[in-house]
Design a protein around this motif. Structure first.
Motif, PDB file in Angstrom:
ATOM      1  N   PHE A  12       0.817  -1.210   0.000  1.00  0.00           N
ATOM      2  CA  PHE A  12       0.000   0.000   0.000  1.00  0.00           C
ATOM      3  C   PHE A  12       0.853   1.263   0.000  1.00  0.00           C
ATOM      4  O   PHE A  12       1.986   1.277   0.483  1.00  0.00           O
ATOM      5  N   ASP A  13       0.245   2.326  -0.540  1.00  0.00           N
ATOM      6  CA  ASP A  13       0.876   3.642  -0.537  1.00  0.00           C
ATOM      7  C   ASP A  13       0.481   4.444   0.698  1.00  0.00           C
ATOM      8  O   ASP A  13       1.247   5.288   1.165  1.00  0.00           O
ATOM      9  N   ILE A  14      -0.715   4.200   1.195  1.00  0.00           N
ATOM     10  CA  ILE A  14      -1.227   4.929   2.357  1.00  0.00           C
ATOM     11  C   ILE A  14      -1.913   3.955   3.300  1.00  0.00           C
ATOM     12  O   ILE A  14      -2.692   3.098   2.856  1.00  0.00           O
ATOM     13  N   ALA A  15      -1.613   4.084   4.585  1.00  0.00           N
ATOM     14  CA  ALA A  15      -2.339   3.353   5.623  1.00  0.00           C
ATOM     15  C   ALA A  15      -3.032   4.387   6.495  1.00  0.00           C
ATOM     16  O   ALA A  15      -2.368   5.253   7.084  1.00  0.00           O
ATOM     17  N   ALA A  16      -4.344   4.331   6.567  1.00  0.00           N
ATOM     18  CA  ALA A  16      -5.124   5.310   7.323  1.00  0.00           C
ATOM     19  C   ALA A  16      -5.578   4.706   8.649  1.00  0.00           C
ATOM     20  O   ALA A  16      -6.152   3.615   8.683  1.00  0.00           O
ATOM     21  N   LEU A  17      -5.293   5.428   9.729  1.00  0.00           N
ATOM     22  CA  LEU A  17      -5.748   5.048  11.071  1.00  0.00           C
ATOM     23  C   LEU A  17      -6.596   6.203  11.584  1.00  0.00           C
ATOM     24  O   LEU A  17      -6.137   7.035  12.367  1.00  0.00           O
ATOM     25  N   ILE A  18      -7.820   6.274  11.138  1.00  0.00           N
ATOM     26  CA  ILE A  18      -8.689   7.406  11.443  1.00  0.00           C
ATOM     27  C   ILE A  18      -9.524   7.093  12.687  1.00  0.00           C
ATOM     28  O   ILE A  18     -10.323   6.162  12.692  1.00  0.00           O
ATOM     29  N   GLY A  19      -9.321   7.887  13.736  1.00  0.00           N
ATOM     30  CA  GLY A  19     -10.081   7.699  14.971  1.00  0.00           C
ATOM     31  C   GLY A  19      -9.788   6.391  15.663  1.00  0.00           C
ATOM     32  O   GLY A  19     -10.599   5.913  16.460  1.00  0.00           O
ATOM     33  N   LEU A  20      -8.621   5.811  15.411  1.00  0.00           N
ATOM     34  CA  LEU A  20      -8.323   4.476  15.911  1.00  0.00           C
ATOM     35  C   LEU A  20      -7.347   4.495  17.080  1.00  0.00           C
ATOM     36  O   LEU A  20      -7.543   3.791  18.085  1.00  0.00           O
ATOM     37  N   ILE A  21      -6.292   5.292  16.977  1.00  0.00           N
ATOM     38  CA  ILE A  21      -5.275   5.311  18.034  1.00  0.00           C
ATOM     39  C   ILE A  21      -5.873   5.695  19.373  1.00  0.00           C
ATOM     40  O   ILE A  21      -5.419   5.227  20.425  1.00  0.00           O
ATOM     41  N   SER A  22      -6.914   6.493  19.358  1.00  0.00           N
ATOM     42  CA  SER A  22      -7.548   6.933  20.608  1.00  0.00           C
ATOM     43  C   SER A  22      -8.248   5.805  21.344  1.00  0.00           C
ATOM     44  O   SER A  22      -8.707   5.992  22.478  1.00  0.00           O
ATOM     45  N   HIS A  23      -8.340   4.618  20.725  1.00  0.00           N
ATOM     46  CA  HIS A  23      -8.954   3.460  21.372  1.00  0.00           C
ATOM     47  C   HIS A  23      -7.947   2.333  21.628  1.00  0.00           C
ATOM     48  O   HIS A  23      -8.352   1.229  22.015  1.00  0.00           O
ATOM     49  N   LEU A  24      -6.662   2.603  21.409  1.00  0.00           N
ATOM     50  CA  LEU A  24      -5.644   1.558  21.520  1.00  0.00           C
ATOM     51  C   LEU A  24      -4.739   1.791  22.723  1.00  0.00           C
ATOM     52  O   LEU A  24      -4.195   2.881  22.897  1.00  0.00           O
ATOM     53  N   ARG A  25      -4.563   0.746  23.531  1.00  0.00           N
ATOM     54  CA  ARG A  25      -3.594   0.800  24.620  1.00  0.00           C
ATOM     55  C   ARG A  25      -2.172   0.820  24.032  1.00  0.00           C
ATOM     56  O   ARG A  25      -1.984   0.535  22.844  1.00  0.00           O
ATOM     57  N   PRO A  26      -1.156   1.115  24.856  1.00  0.00           N
ATOM     58  CA  PRO A  26       0.198   1.267  24.314  1.00  0.00           C
ATOM     59  C   PRO A  26       0.702   0.100  23.472  1.00  0.00           C
ATOM     60  O   PRO A  26       1.228   0.306  22.367  1.00  0.00           O
ATOM     61  N   ALA A  27       0.568  -1.137  23.956  1.00  0.00           N
ATOM     62  CA  ALA A  27       1.051  -2.281  23.174  1.00  0.00           C
ATOM     63  C   ALA A  27       0.252  -2.444  21.885  1.00  0.00           C
ATOM     64  O   ALA A  27       0.798  -2.846  20.843  1.00  0.00           O
ATOM     65  N   GLU A  28      -1.027  -2.120  21.937  1.00  0.00           N
ATOM     66  CA  GLU A  28      -1.877  -2.210  20.753  1.00  0.00           C
ATOM     67  C   GLU A  28      -1.512  -1.120  19.752  1.00  0.00           C
ATOM     68  O   GLU A  28      -1.432  -1.370  18.540  1.00  0.00           O
ATOM     69  N   MET A  29      -1.285   0.078  20.259  1.00  0.00           N
ATOM     70  CA  MET A  29      -0.874   1.182  19.383  1.00  0.00           C
ATOM     71  C   MET A  29       0.436   0.847  18.677  1.00  0.00           C
ATOM     72  O   MET A  29       0.583   1.077  17.473  1.00  0.00           O
ATOM     73  N   GLU A  30       1.392   0.284  19.417  1.00  0.00           N
ATOM     74  CA  GLU A  30       2.671  -0.063  18.796  1.00  0.00           C
ATOM     75  C   GLU A  30       2.476  -1.109  17.711  1.00  0.00           C
ATOM     76  O   GLU A  30       3.087  -1.018  16.631  1.00  0.00           O
ATOM     77  N   ASN A  31       1.655  -2.098  17.953  1.00  0.00           N
ATOM     78  CA  ASN A  31       1.434  -3.120  16.945  1.00  0.00           C
ATOM     79  C   ASN A  31       0.798  -2.536  15.684  1.00  0.00           C
ATOM     80  O   ASN A  31       1.171  -2.904  14.563  1.00  0.00           O
ATOM     81  N   TYR A  32      -0.132  -1.605  15.853  1.00  0.00           N
ATOM     82  CA  TYR A  32      -0.779  -1.018  14.677  1.00  0.00           C
ATOM     83  C   TYR A  32       0.184  -0.143  13.880  1.00  0.00           C
ATOM     84  O   TYR A  32       0.109  -0.096  12.647  1.00  0.00           O
ATOM     85  N   LEU A  33       1.098   0.532  14.556  1.00  0.00           N
ATOM     86  CA  LEU A  33       2.112   1.280  13.819  1.00  0.00           C
ATOM     87  C   LEU A  33       3.094   0.340  13.130  1.00  0.00           C
ATOM     88  O   LEU A  33       3.503   0.576  11.989  1.00  0.00           O
ATOM     89  N   ALA A  34       3.456  -0.746  13.821  1.00  0.00           N
ATOM     90  CA  ALA A  34       4.354  -1.728  13.214  1.00  0.00           C
ATOM     91  C   ALA A  34       3.722  -2.371  11.986  1.00  0.00           C
ATOM     92  O   ALA A  34       4.373  -2.555  10.946  1.00  0.00           O
ATOM     93  N   GLU A  35       2.451  -2.704  12.087  1.00  0.00           N
ATOM     94  CA  GLU A  35       1.747  -3.308  10.961  1.00  0.00           C
ATOM     95  C   GLU A  35       1.570  -2.310   9.814  1.00  0.00           C
ATOM     96  O   GLU A  35       1.645  -2.677   8.641  1.00  0.00           O
ATOM     97  N   SER A  36       1.325  -1.060  10.159  1.00  0.00           N
ATOM     98  CA  SER A  36       1.230  -0.033   9.109  1.00  0.00           C
ATOM     99  C   SER A  36       2.540   0.057   8.349  1.00  0.00           C
ATOM    100  O   SER A  36       2.562   0.126   7.114  1.00  0.00           O
ATOM    101  N   ALA A  37       3.655   0.051   9.088  1.00  0.00           N
ATOM    102  CA  ALA A  37       4.969   0.095   8.437  1.00  0.00           C
ATOM    103  C   ALA A  37       5.176  -1.130   7.553  1.00  0.00           C
ATOM    104  O   ALA A  37       5.732  -1.029   6.450  1.00  0.00           O
ATOM    105  N   ARG A  38       4.749  -2.284   8.017  1.00  0.00           N
ATOM    106  CA  ARG A  38       4.948  -3.529   7.249  1.00  0.00           C
ATOM    107  C   ARG A  38       4.231  -3.489   5.914  1.00  0.00           C
ATOM    108  O   ARG A  38       4.774  -3.926   4.889  1.00  0.00           O
ATOM    109  N   VAL A  39       2.991  -2.987   5.894  1.00  0.00           N
ATOM    110  CA  VAL A  39       2.196  -3.040   4.663  1.00  0.00           C
ATOM    111  C   VAL A  39       2.473  -1.871   3.732  1.00  0.00           C
ATOM    112  O   VAL A  39       2.030  -1.879   2.582  1.00  0.00           O
ATOM    113  N   LEU A  40       3.217  -0.858   4.210  1.00  0.00           N
ATOM    114  CA  LEU A  40       3.515   0.298   3.367  1.00  0.00           C
ATOM    115  C   LEU A  40       4.737   0.053   2.487  1.00  0.00           C
ATOM    116  O   LEU A  40       5.699  -0.585   2.892  1.00  0.00           O
TER     117      LEU A  40
END
Length: 253
Positions: free
Chosen positions: A131-159
């Protein structure tokens, strides 16, 4: 209200029923979606041939306006709310086959309490560098620290290299932290955990605010760097509602 909408005729053929919009957030569904899409086009350089992943897509708030933009590229949205994904798959995909939607059974206390997967180790349903863009709209505000890190890591992986992660979040710097203490923010985050704040200890995922430097440190561990200074919303500088979140753009090295 859905029946009344049908009688009057909807403004847009892809506007989901009200019962599917109620969990997405405040504001006019189409107006907010168009504003977010315009930012992605103007500030991220998104064009017709780009491939976009939308994590936590809900009932298609940005998918609907993106159908007018991504005429040659592709879109993948996933969410934990099955009826929203079902609606998007039945309504959007037949008209726009390059738009796909997947339900992911992640446990979340408010929106999917019976879910079987964990946000802390969940793998996005996408290949590496797709992907060229990974959008996390209104999502980080519902993620605990370990969850937030995983979502950023996964965003990096698919970009792809040079791809961008576009997120909305409650970002805290020293000035906003002082406003939180004084009760001068639109949302109260009175439980200070150092790197992050929660609105409620009993329901921590209801709303979480993060120190900007903490998010940037986590992002850097996974090859993401801040492309530009965040665009500040209104939530951290005023008690007035409705209030907007901050906009953050991270780039894949």
């Amino acid at each position: 209200m859905d029946l009344w909408d049908r009688v009057r005729g909807r403004e847009h053929p892809l506007l989901p029923p009200r019962r599917y919009r109620r969990f997405i957030g405040n504001g006019d569904f189409l107006k907010v979606g168009r504003e977010i899409t315009a930012y992605m086009r103007d500030e991220l350089g998104m064009g017709p041939g780009h491939d976009v992943l939308d994590a936590g897509c809900g009932a298609g708030r940005i998918a609907v306006p993106l159908t007018d933009v991504l005429t040659e590229g592709s879109y993948l949205g996933f969410d934990i709310v099955p009826h929203a994904i079902d609606w998007c798959g039945r309504t959007i995909t037949p008209r726009h086959p390059n738009f796909r939607f997947e339900h992911v059974d992640i446990h979340q206390e408010i929106y999917n309490p019976e879910g079987t997967l964990s946000s802390a180790d969940f793998r996005f349903p996408a290949e590496d560098a797709a992907f060229d863009i990974a959008a996390l709209i209104g999502l980080i505000s519902h993620l605990r620290p370990a969850e937030m890190e995983n979502y950023l890591a996964e965003s990096a992986r698919v970009l792809r290299p040079g791809g961008q992660c576009f997120a909305t979040a409650y970002l805290v710097d020293d000035a906003v932290a002082a406003n939180i203490v004084r009760g001068e923010t639109a949302f109260s985050f009175t439980h200070d955990h150092g790197d992050y704040y929660v609105h409620s200890e009993t329901e921590p995922t209801y709303a979480i605010a993060y120190r900007l430097e903490h998010i940037l440190s986590v992002a850097a561990r996974h090859g993401l760097r801040m492309r530009r200074d965040p665009s500040p919303g209104t939530w951290g500088v005023s008690t007035r509602r409705p209030a907007s979140m901050d906009l953050l753009v991270l780039e894949r090295a």
